[in-house]
Scaffold this motif. Structure first.
Motif, PDB file in Angstrom:
ATOM      1  N   LEU A  45      -1.234   6.744   1.157  1.00 27.07           N
ATOM      2  CA  LEU A  45      -2.670   6.974   1.327  1.00 27.07           C
ATOM      3  C   LEU A  45      -3.425   5.674   1.547  1.00 27.07           C
ATOM      4  O   LEU A  45      -4.654   5.662   1.515  1.00 27.07           O
ATOM      5  N   ARG A  46      -2.672   4.597   1.752  1.00 28.46           N
ATOM      6  CA  ARG A  46      -3.223   3.266   1.999  1.00 28.46           C
ATOM      7  C   ARG A  46      -4.046   2.772   0.812  1.00 28.46           C
ATOM      8  O   ARG A  46      -5.050   2.078   0.972  1.00 28.46           O
ATOM      9  N   ARG A  47      -3.602   3.137  -0.374  1.00 25.65           N
ATOM     10  CA  ARG A  47      -4.191   2.587  -1.595  1.00 25.65           C
ATOM     11  C   ARG A  47      -3.375   1.360  -1.992  1.00 25.65           C
ATOM     12  O   ARG A  47      -2.143   1.425  -2.080  1.00 25.65           O
ATOM     13  N   ARG A  48      -4.031   0.260  -2.223  1.00 27.28           N
ATOM     14  CA  ARG A  48      -3.311  -0.952  -2.604  1.00 27.28           C
ATOM     15  C   ARG A  48      -2.719  -0.773  -3.992  1.00 27.28           C
ATOM     16  O   ARG A  48      -3.410  -0.382  -4.941  1.00 27.28           O
ATOM     17  N   GLN A  49      -1.431  -1.065  -4.115  1.00 31.43           N
ATOM     18  CA  GLN A  49      -0.725  -0.919  -5.374  1.00 31.43           C
ATOM     19  C   GLN A  49      -0.637  -2.260  -6.086  1.00 31.43           C
ATOM     20  O   GLN A  49      -0.317  -3.290  -5.474  1.00 31.43           O
ATOM     21  N   TRP A  71      -6.608  11.798  -9.817  1.00 33.35           N
ATOM     22  CA  TRP A  71      -7.520  10.668  -9.975  1.00 33.35           C
ATOM     23  C   TRP A  71      -6.777   9.364 -10.255  1.00 33.35           C
ATOM     24  O   TRP A  71      -7.361   8.283 -10.225  1.00 33.35           O
ATOM     25  N   TYR A 101       0.847  -1.192   0.000  1.00 28.83           N
ATOM     26  CA  TYR A 101       0.000   0.000   0.000  1.00 28.83           C
ATOM     27  C   TYR A 101       0.884   1.244   0.000  1.00 28.83           C
ATOM     28  O   TYR A 101       1.992   1.238   0.550  1.00 28.83           O
ATOM     29  N   ASP A 102       0.374   2.329  -0.602  1.00 31.08           N
ATOM     30  CA  ASP A 102       1.125   3.579  -0.579  1.00 31.08           C
ATOM     31  C   ASP A 102       0.762   4.378   0.674  1.00 31.08           C
ATOM     32  O   ASP A 102       0.048   3.902   1.553  1.00 31.08           O
ATOM     33  N   TYR A 129       5.655   3.428   1.956  1.00 26.47           N
ATOM     34  CA  TYR A 129       4.877   2.296   1.469  1.00 26.47           C
ATOM     35  C   TYR A 129       4.767   1.257   2.577  1.00 26.47           C
ATOM     36  O   TYR A 129       5.686   1.092   3.383  1.00 26.47           O
ATOM     37  N   ASN A 140      -3.922   6.250  -9.836  1.00 21.44           N
ATOM     38  CA  ASN A 140      -3.451   5.405  -8.732  1.00 21.44           C
ATOM     39  C   ASN A 140      -1.967   5.084  -8.896  1.00 21.44           C
ATOM     40  O   ASN A 140      -1.502   4.018  -8.490  1.00 21.44           O
TER      41      ASN A 140
END
Length: 268
Positions: free
Chosen positions: A104-108, A142, A101-102, A151, A144
């Protein structure tokens, strides 16, 4: 002779320009001393154990636990996360998963690598890997895309028989990056690295102890890059020089040696 000199100069400049590009394509240097590498993992994003690239972290836990680490990645790097799970002596088939995750806790998404694997009943260990896309210095809001910053690595079992729940396991995690260089450069940069991770910091005194949130201190070796420099500037400059030399060479080829002998001078 003049044309040969022009071509030799062009080849020399091309060789000099290739030097930084070759350096950018090599893997990042790995520290040889792992004595300071972490020996435990966090249990959430807030308590993720900080891990420097090039060092191998170890941790012990139980099947069913969520294990977290965090590392810093800068623009132009392509991180690869590798994990090894040493399984119990006896176990049923179980599936482990490695997620990244980055800030911003977005899964990469993994560009390549086996981030989810199932261990057979007689397997003693399981290897997982995830290579991220190249970290960009700037991106649309917008999108990802991976951006510079902290990370998070999460390792856990996702398919486990209830009889194996709680059995002891040991893990090894390592992060390495390949410097991609100017081929991944973009026209822009972030004002600050993307959300330098939040970690839990314990404080204690004579009367009581407490836990508070603190900004992560982890960062790449040499600090964060400014985002404006890349070897693309070198290639742009060399391309301009080669274009000028090509123009000079073309003129030398087409100019000739002067007026032909058989053509009478003007006024004859």
């Amino acid at each position: 002779m003049r044309i040969t000199r022009v071509l030799s100069t062009a080849l020399l400049l091309a060789g000099l320009a290739a030097t930084p590009a070759a350096a950018d394509s090599s893997p990042s240097a790995s520290p040889s001393d792992d004595s300071s590498a972490p020996t435990q993992a966090g249990t959430s994003f807030r308590t993720a154990t900080e891990l420097d690239q090039g060092r191998q972290a170890t941790a012990s836990g139980s099947t069913g636990d969520y294990l977290y680490w965090s590392f810093a990645a800068d623009a132009g790097q392509r991180p690869t996360v590798k994990a090894t799970v040493k399984l119990p002596d006896t176990h049923a088939g179980e599936t482990w998963q490695l997620d990244v995750y980055d800030g911003l806790r977005r899964r990469q998404a993994c560009q390549y690598g086996a981030s989810t694997r199932t261990a057979a009943q007689d397997a003693t260990s399981l290897d997982l890997a995830c290579t991220l896309r190249t970290v960009r210095a700037w991106s649309e809001t917008w999108a990802n895309d991976p951006l510079p910053g902290t990370y998070y690595v999460r390792l856990t079992v996702v398919d486990l028989p209830s009889a194996d729940l709680g059995k002891p396991v040991s893990t090894e995690v390592r992060v390495d990056s390949k410097d991609i260089g100017g081929s991944a450069a973009v026209d822009g940069s972030l004002a600050q690295p993307l959300t330098p991770g939040i970690a839990a910091k314990s404080t204690s005194d004579d009367d009581s102890s407490s836990t508070s949130a603190a900004l992560s201190s982890i960062e790449p070796d040499g600090g964060w890059s400014s985002g404006w420099w890349s070897d693309r500037w070198v290639w742009t400059g060399v391309g301009g020089i080669l274009a000028a030399l090509a123009g000079i060479g073309g003129y030398a080829l087409t100019r000739g040696s002067g007026r032909p002998r058989r053509v009478p001078p003007p006024g004859m």
